[in-house]
Design an enzyme around this catalytic site. Structure first.
Site, PDB file in Angstrom:
ATOM      1  N   LYS A  47       0.844  -1.204   0.000  1.00 38.86           N
ATOM      2  CA  LYS A  47       0.000   0.000   0.000  1.00 38.86           C
ATOM      3  C   LYS A  47       0.877   1.251   0.000  1.00 38.86           C
ATOM      4  O   LYS A  47       0.596   2.220  -0.695  1.00 38.86           O
ATOM      5  CB  LYS A  47      -0.940  -0.019   1.213  1.00 38.86           C
ATOM      6  CG  LYS A  47      -2.055  -1.047   1.073  1.00 38.86           C
ATOM      7  CD  LYS A  47      -2.804  -1.297   2.366  1.00 38.86           C
ATOM      8  CE  LYS A  47      -3.713  -2.514   2.192  1.00 38.86           C
ATOM      9  NZ  LYS A  47      -4.313  -2.985   3.428  1.00 38.86           N
TER      10      LYS A  47
ATOM     11  N   GLN B 149      -5.511  -2.043   9.438  1.00 37.03           N
ATOM     12  CA  GLN B 149      -5.076  -3.304   8.832  1.00 37.03           C
ATOM     13  C   GLN B 149      -5.595  -4.478   9.676  1.00 37.03           C
ATOM     14  O   GLN B 149      -5.332  -4.554  10.873  1.00 37.03           O
ATOM     15  CB  GLN B 149      -3.531  -3.319   8.763  1.00 37.03           C
ATOM     16  CG  GLN B 149      -2.952  -4.484   8.010  1.00 37.03           C
ATOM     17  CD  GLN B 149      -3.303  -4.466   6.512  1.00 37.03           C
ATOM     18  OE1 GLN B 149      -3.395  -3.419   5.890  1.00 37.03           O
ATOM     19  NE2 GLN B 149      -3.517  -5.627   5.956  1.00 37.03           N
TER      20      GLN B 149
ATOM     21  N   ASP C  40     -11.763   1.809   3.166  1.00 42.45           N
ATOM     22  CA  ASP C  40     -11.947   0.358   3.033  1.00 42.45           C
ATOM     23  C   ASP C  40     -13.436   0.001   3.009  1.00 42.45           C
ATOM     24  O   ASP C  40     -13.811  -1.122   2.703  1.00 42.45           O
ATOM     25  CB  ASP C  40     -11.302  -0.380   4.223  1.00 42.45           C
ATOM     26  CG  ASP C  40      -9.963  -1.001   3.859  1.00 42.45           C
ATOM     27  OD1 ASP C  40      -9.691  -1.158   2.654  1.00 42.45           O
ATOM     28  OD2 ASP C  40      -9.201  -1.346   4.783  1.00 42.45           O
TER      29      ASP C  40
END
Ligand code: NAD
Length: 280
Positions: free
Chosen positions: A49, A92, A115
């Protein structure tokens, strides 16, 4: 032999477009990733990322909370929500033990939730009105669209019912008038279902579990799984022996994974633009 759905080429094109758009900006979009573990796989994902953000000229920060209590992470999220320079925030997953995933995800400002894991955004997805779409399902849709693969009326069998892949994918497919069927580890006669599918999307993390007797001639194969085979080589859920029978297939690596990261960048850029509108 099926045609390769080249996630790497498609993602590169998307990143090039973003790079040009971001080059025009004085203040750049910025992604913050919260990590809570030392897990090797997570480190690889975060590194990818970071590289992708740097490539397109987006800011990137990794905040690590390896031992801090939940309350400290919540406070940090609150600060990030109020920070004008931060466009997107992600946590994460999986988290380290002892942290409340649902509560932490709920602390992210839905407008920075790139997300799309905040309960409000998941609720909007159910109504077909998301601001962001979850990155992996969005990446799959974009890849299928790029190759002109129609979904209307198609029987799509998804294997895996996780919150980040299987469940949101059902909503994306319904929006496109496909007929999704979702399977999981308790599904009986999985093979009988997959054998009827026009499109098989597998997200189990079980290396090469889908062999050619699971699919029908001409099926489109989308492999989300990332694992290692007995030789330690990176592989997906779908055994490469299936490719011959397919009309199209995504390889592992350079398939869905590349698209997921590209869609995260797209979502972060969209969050930045929304933020600009709000502050105007
Ligand atoms: P998860 O572990 O949360 O869910 C796995 C799902 O697979 C579960 O619903 C389970 O019931 C199902 N399953 C497991 N074994 C099965 C079997 N034998 N038969 C039928 N169903 C079975 O997983 P997740 O987070 O959705 O990730 C799945 C895989 O996809 C992993 O390999 C992960 O690394 C990968 N992944 C890849 C990307 C990407 O961008 N390519 C994104 C997310 C996840």
């Amino acid at each position: 032999m099926g045609v390769i759905l080249d996630g790497k080429a498609c993602a590169t094109k998307i990143k090039e477009e973003l790079k040009n758009q971001i080059a025009e900006l004085y203040i750049k979009p910025h992604l913050v990733v919260i990590t809570t573990t030392d897990d090797e796989a997570s480190k690889v994902y975060v590194r990818n990322k970071k590289r992708a953000c740097e490539y397109v000229g987006m800011g990137f920060t990794n905040l690590e909370f390896k031992s801090e209590p939940q309350s400290h992470i919540e406070e940090a999220l609150n600060r990030l929500n109020n920070a004008k320079g931060v466009s997107g925030v992600i946590i994460q997953l999986p988290l380290r033990k002892g942290l409340d995933e649902c509560k932490l995800l709920s602390c992210i400002d839905p407008q920075k939730d790139v997300d799309n894991f905040h309960p409000l955004n998941l609720g909007l997805l159910m109504r077909g009105m998301t601001s962001f779409s979850p990155c992996t399902p969005k990446g799959i849709m974009r890849l299928l669209d790029t190759y002109g693969i129609g979904l209307e009326g198609k029987l799509c069998v998804i294997i895996g019912r996780s919150n980040i892949v299987g469940k949101p994918l059902v909503m994306e497919l319904l929006k496109r008038n496909a007929t999704p069927v979702i399977c999981h580890s308790h599904t009986k006669n999985l093979k009988d279902l997959t054998k009827q599918a026009d499109i098989v999307i597998s997200a189990t993390g079980q290396a090469k579990m889908i062999t050619s007797e699971y699919i029908k001639e001409g099926a489109v194969l989308v492999d989300v799984g990332i694992s290692r085979d007995s030789d330690g080589k990176l592989c997906g859920d779908i055994d490469p022996s299936c490719y011959e029978k397919s009309s199209y297939y995504t390889p592992v690596p350079n398939g869905v994974g590349q698209m997921t990261v590209a869609m995260l960048l797209v979502n972060c850029y969209e969050a930045y633009r929304m933020g600009e509108l709000i502050h105007e």
